[in-house]
Design an enzyme around this catalytic site. Structure first.
Site, PDB file in Angstrom:
ATOM      1  N   LYS A  53       0.847  -1.202   0.000  1.00 20.17           N
ATOM      2  CA  LYS A  53       0.000   0.000   0.000  1.00 20.17           C
ATOM      3  C   LYS A  53       0.879   1.247   0.000  1.00 20.17           C
ATOM      4  O   LYS A  53       0.605   2.215  -0.718  1.00 20.17           O
ATOM      5  CB  LYS A  53      -0.939  -0.024   1.217  1.00 20.17           C
ATOM      6  CG  LYS A  53      -2.045  -1.051   1.058  1.00 20.17           C
ATOM      7  CD  LYS A  53      -2.806  -1.354   2.333  1.00 20.17           C
ATOM      8  CE  LYS A  53      -3.739  -2.551   2.103  1.00 20.17           C
ATOM      9  NZ  LYS A  53      -4.382  -3.059   3.301  1.00 20.17           N
ATOM     10  N   GLN A  97      -4.735  -1.765   9.388  1.00 14.68           N
ATOM     11  CA  GLN A  97      -4.532  -3.082   8.777  1.00 14.68           C
ATOM     12  C   GLN A  97      -5.128  -4.169   9.682  1.00 14.68           C
ATOM     13  O   GLN A  97      -4.806  -4.240  10.866  1.00 14.68           O
ATOM     14  CB  GLN A  97      -3.029  -3.319   8.548  1.00 14.68           C
ATOM     15  CG  GLN A  97      -2.701  -4.605   7.838  1.00 14.68           C
ATOM     16  CD  GLN A  97      -3.256  -4.658   6.402  1.00 14.68           C
ATOM     17  OE1 GLN A  97      -3.169  -3.694   5.648  1.00 14.68           O
ATOM     18  NE2 GLN A  97      -3.850  -5.784   6.038  1.00 14.68           N
ATOM     19  N   ASP A 120     -11.192   2.299   3.540  1.00 16.77           N
ATOM     20  CA  ASP A 120     -11.433   0.859   3.371  1.00 16.77           C
ATOM     21  C   ASP A 120     -12.914   0.574   3.132  1.00 16.77           C
ATOM     22  O   ASP A 120     -13.273  -0.526   2.703  1.00 16.77           O
ATOM     23  CB  ASP A 120     -10.991   0.097   4.642  1.00 16.77           C
ATOM     24  CG  ASP A 120      -9.675  -0.637   4.443  1.00 16.77           C
ATOM     25  OD1 ASP A 120      -9.321  -0.906   3.273  1.00 16.77           O
ATOM     26  OD2 ASP A 120      -9.013  -0.949   5.453  1.00 16.77           O
TER      27      ASP A 120
END
Ligand code: NDP
Length: 282
Positions: A53, A97, A120
């Site tokens: 990422k 994460q 997200d």
């Protein structure tokens, strides 16, 4: 042979488009975009995902800030960091994460992220907005699958789509997104009876079961489009999906490979969400 749905090429194309957009935003409107990435602990798979990422951010021209917290971080400490980032104007996106260590409740953490920075797309407000057709961030993997289909010239509207899997991050948002594209949608899961009969109705079959090579040609209608979300590594270190590619490819009209199908799209769509967050934040 079926059409190869090339996620690697399509994600590279999206990243190029985003790179140009980010450069243009900087020059014409003085907008810089910043993603904060939080990792708790040092799970090796998570470290690889976080690294990828950050690399994608650097390529596109998005600033990334990295927060690497120790495994024993408390929920309160993580929530404090999220609160600080929620209030920092220059941070446009916040990504925690997953999975998190056992002492931290993932749902509480997801709910703590400002929905305007929820790149997200996991916050209940984002999911609710998707459900009622309002603007909001969409979970990256399902959003990537829509791009794969559209950019491969595959018609969605009016077609019969079966999704196997009903998780919050793949199956459910996938169903809502493909419904928005006017497909007729069925969601199958581990309690579905006569799964093969259900999946053989599909013009578009999306498989997210988490079971390596579970879907063989008996589950697939001749000429169907097959999207494989699964990703697994066997003992020899080779990647495979939830679909038995060699068995299924000869009977379908188009299929995603693993690797190189759905996988690369997730990061591309995360980058897209960051750019959207950056634009909306000004
Ligand atoms: P989950 O384990 O959360 O969900 C799996 C779903 O599949 C559940 O709804 C389950 O049903 C259903 N299922 C499991 N076994 C069967 C079966 N035998 N028959 C019918 N349905 C079944 O997985 P995720 O949704 O998180 O992920 C799915 C796959 O996608 C995994 O392989 C994962 O690694 C991969 N993935 C890939 C990403 C990418 O970027 N490429 C991103 C996210 C995930 P039930 O609800 O009844 O238990």
């Amino acid at each position: 042979m079926p059409q190869n749905i090339d996620g690697k090429a399509i994600s590279a194309q999206i990243k190029e488009e985003l790179k140009e957009k980010v450069a243009d935003l900087k020059i014409s409107r003085g907008i810089s975009i910043c993603l904060a990435v939080i990792q708790v602990g040092s799970d090796p798979a998570s470290s690889v995902y976080v690294g990828n990422k950050k690399k994608a951010c650097a390529y596109i021209g998005i600033d990334s800030r990295s927060y690497e917290l120790p495994e024993e971080t408390t929920q309160e400490e993580l929530l404090q960091l999220i609160d600080k980032l929620n209030n920092e104007e220059e941070v446009n996106g916040i990504l925690v994460q997953l999975p998190l260590p056992a002492q931290i409740d993932e749902d509480v953490v997801i709910r703590a992220i400002d929905p305007r920075k929820d790149v997200d797309g996991f916050h209940p407000q984002s999911v609710g907005a998707l459900c009622i057709g309002q603007p909001g961030f969409v979970s990256c993997t399902p959003a990537g699958i829509i791009q794969l289909l559209k950019r491969s010239g595959i018609e969605i509207a009016g077609r019969e789509c079966v999704i196997i899997g009903r998780s919050n991050i793949v199956g459910k948002p996938m169903a809502l997104l493909i419904l928005r594209e006017n497909a007729t949608v069925t969601i199958a899961h581990s309690r579905t009876e006569n799964l093969r009969e259900v999946t053989r109705r599909a013009d578009i079959l999306i498989v997210a079961t988490g079971k390596p090579k579970m879907i063989t040609r008996e589950y697939v209608k001749e000429g169907a489009v097959v999207i494989d979300v699964g990703i697994h590594r066997n003992e020899a270190g080779k990647l495979c999906g939830d679909v038995d590619y060699e068995d299924v490819a000869p009977v379908c009209s188009a299929i995603t490979p693993v690797p190189g199908g759905v996988g690369p799209m997730t990061i591309a769509m995360l980058m897209n969400n960051c750019v959207e967050a950056g634009i909306a934040g000004r």
